[in-house]
Design a protein around this motif. Structure first.
Motif, PDB file in Angstrom:
ATOM      1  N   ASP A  94     -11.391  -9.919  -9.648  1.00  0.00           N
ATOM      2  CA  ASP A  94     -10.877 -11.015  -8.819  1.00  0.00           C
ATOM      3  C   ASP A  94      -9.609 -11.640  -9.387  1.00  0.00           C
ATOM      4  N   SER A  95      -9.058 -11.058 -10.452  1.00  0.00           N
ATOM      5  CA  SER A  95      -7.874 -11.631 -11.111  1.00  0.00           C
ATOM      6  C   SER A  95      -6.598 -11.323 -10.334  1.00  0.00           C
ATOM      7  N   GLY A  96      -5.743 -12.321 -10.237  1.00  0.00           N
ATOM      8  CA  GLY A  96      -4.408 -12.137  -9.692  1.00  0.00           C
ATOM      9  C   GLY A  96      -3.420 -12.880 -10.564  1.00  0.00           C
ATOM     10  N   LEU A  97      -2.361 -12.218 -10.982  1.00  0.00           N
ATOM     11  CA  LEU A  97      -1.352 -12.822 -11.850  1.00  0.00           C
ATOM     12  C   LEU A  97       0.034 -12.453 -11.344  1.00  0.00           C
ATOM     13  N   ASN A  98       1.062 -13.132 -11.857  1.00  0.00           N
ATOM     14  CA  ASN A  98       2.421 -12.836 -11.384  1.00  0.00           C
ATOM     15  C   ASN A  98       3.057 -11.665 -12.113  1.00  0.00           C
ATOM     16  N   ASN A  99       2.233 -10.871 -12.819  1.00  0.00           N
ATOM     17  CA  ASN A  99       2.735  -9.632 -13.407  1.00  0.00           C
ATOM     18  C   ASN A  99       1.782  -8.470 -13.151  1.00  0.00           C
ATOM     19  N   THR A 100       0.977  -8.587 -12.087  1.00  0.00           N
ATOM     20  CA  THR A 100      -0.022  -7.554 -11.798  1.00  0.00           C
ATOM     21  C   THR A 100       0.074  -7.097 -10.350  1.00  0.00           C
ATOM     22  N   GLY A 101       0.215  -5.782 -10.153  1.00  0.00           N
ATOM     23  CA  GLY A 101       0.292  -5.193  -8.823  1.00  0.00           C
ATOM     24  C   GLY A 101      -0.453  -3.876  -8.774  1.00  0.00           C
ATOM     25  N   PHE A 102       0.054  -2.916  -7.988  1.00  0.00           N
ATOM     26  CA  PHE A 102      -0.642  -1.629  -7.869  1.00  0.00           C
ATOM     27  C   PHE A 102       0.230  -0.626  -7.130  1.00  0.00           C
ATOM     28  N   ARG A 103      -0.152   0.638  -7.254  1.00  0.00           N
ATOM     29  CA  ARG A 103       0.347   1.705  -6.377  1.00  0.00           C
ATOM     30  C   ARG A 103      -0.869   2.541  -5.971  1.00  0.00           C
ATOM     31  N   LEU A 104      -0.738   3.325  -4.911  1.00  0.00           N
ATOM     32  CA  LEU A 104      -1.888   4.020  -4.359  1.00  0.00           C
ATOM     33  C   LEU A 104      -1.752   5.543  -4.467  1.00  0.00           C
ATOM     34  N   ALA A 105      -2.904   6.192  -4.375  1.00  0.00           N
ATOM     35  CA  ALA A 105      -2.993   7.643  -4.464  1.00  0.00           C
ATOM     36  C   ALA A 105      -3.678   8.188  -3.226  1.00  0.00           C
ATOM     37  N   MET A 106      -3.709   9.518  -3.142  1.00  0.00           N
ATOM     38  CA  MET A 106      -4.362  10.193  -2.019  1.00  0.00           C
ATOM     39  C   MET A 106      -4.722  11.605  -2.467  1.00  0.00           C
ATOM     40  N   ASP A 107      -5.884  12.093  -2.044  1.00  0.00           N
ATOM     41  CA  ASP A 107      -6.262  13.463  -2.364  1.00  0.00           C
ATOM     42  C   ASP A 107      -5.277  14.433  -1.731  1.00  0.00           C
ATOM     43  N   ALA A 108      -4.992  15.538  -2.413  1.00  0.00           N
ATOM     44  CA  ALA A 108      -4.049  16.529  -1.886  1.00  0.00           C
ATOM     45  C   ALA A 108      -4.532  17.113  -0.566  1.00  0.00           C
ATOM     46  N   SER A 109      -5.823  17.166  -0.372  1.00  0.00           N
ATOM     47  CA  SER A 109      -6.378  17.737   0.856  1.00  0.00           C
ATOM     48  C   SER A 109      -6.109  16.866   2.081  1.00  0.00           C
ATOM     49  N   ARG A 110      -5.712  15.615   1.857  1.00  0.00           N
ATOM     50  CA  ARG A 110      -5.462  14.706   2.965  1.00  0.00           C
ATOM     51  C   ARG A 110      -4.100  14.926   3.605  1.00  0.00           C
ATOM     52  N   ARG A 111      -3.206  15.607   2.943  1.00  0.00           N
ATOM     53  CA  ARG A 111      -1.836  15.760   3.447  1.00  0.00           C
ATOM     54  C   ARG A 111      -1.611  17.189   3.962  1.00  0.00           C
TER      55      ARG A 111
END
Length: 264
Positions: free
Chosen positions: A247-264
């Motif tokens: 539940d933590s949120g800070l002004n130096n924390t974000g994300f990027r996303l992934a996807m299985d190769a079979s999905r594309r």
């Protein structure tokens, strides 16, 4: 997204904290991962489509590192669109979104039809084919005498010289890509991974496509941030690990996303 080929790599580090050891072989299946951290503009599209409210918005405050005060403070009204607080400028659309918890990132991932990367996938992608080097670009922290990512230059927390051109979050893609054509896997903002955090997990991690412990109280963070410095936090290394409650949120924390190769 960038397609990351299947392969085997040496995960972990030597000479760092104990939770980065032991170094061990890991096999990764091919997958896709975002070239950049998810931006404020992209997150705004999600909010517009779903009316989603982040945990920081629902709680009413979040953690902000304030360089002027040289410390972390609780700021009422700090949210993803004003990550440093309501009386500070709004975040630009091309900045990485911050003040998002792991739970918020999961909600965005479901909407986008993607997922958070596993910790092993993240490190494999971040290394970009550079085996066991201390930095994603090689052996020198300042290749050619210049910072190659957005981290804190100077004595933390007293003074950030801004040698890299920034004294807070940088717009995504302002630094060179790694060998897999990903940007900002070093510094800028910490990135959530799918896994629960366990400091001893590497000792029992399966060789093939590890997904972390079955349970825990904190989730894995990777990549370091604009607050990592030589004198305090050298987590701008691809093998460095950190963690926070979901539940933590800070002004130096974000994300990027992934996807299985079979999905594309």
């Amino acid at each position: 997204m960038a397609r990351i080929p299947a392969g085997t790599f040496r995960m972990g580090t030597t000479g760092g904290p104990g939770h980065e050891t032991p170094v061990h072989d890991v096999e990764i299946e091919a997958f896709f991962i975002d070239r950049t951290e998810v931006t404020v503009g992209a997150f705004a599209s999600f909010v517009a489509a779903t009316a989603y409210r982040t945990e920081a918005e629902r709680i009413g405050w979040s953690g902000v590192f304030d360089p002027a005060q040289h410390k972390w403070v609780a700021v009422d009204g700090a949210t993803w669109h004003r990550p440093d607080g309501p009386h500070r400028p709004a975040a630009a659309d091309d900045e990485p979104v911050t003040q998002v918890s792991w739970n918020d990132a999961q909600a965005y991932a479901t909407w986008a039809g993607k997922r958070l990367p596993t910790e092993a996938e993240w490190e494999y992608a971040a290394r970009g084919g550079v085996e066991q080097a201390p930095y994603v670009w090689g052996d020198e922290l300042r290749p050619g005498g210049r910072p190659a990512a957005n981290w804190w230059q100077g004595p933390f927390p007293d003074r950030d010289t801004g040698e890299d051109g920034y004294t807070s979050r940088a717009p995504v893609g302002r630094f060179a890509a790694n060998g897999f054509n990903l940007v900002d896997v070093t510094g800028n903002v910490w990135e959530w991974c799918a896994d629960w955090f366990d400091p001893g997990y590497y000792a029992r991690s399966p060789r093939r496509s590890p997904r972390g412990p079955d349970s825990g109280s904190e989730r894995v963070l990777r990549g370091g941030s604009w607050l990592c410095s030589e004198n305090y936090c050298s987590n701008y290394r691809p093998g460095a690990r950190s963690q926070a409650t979901p539940d933590s949120g800070l002004n130096n924390t974000g994300f990027r996303l992934a996807m299985d190769a079979s999905r594309r």
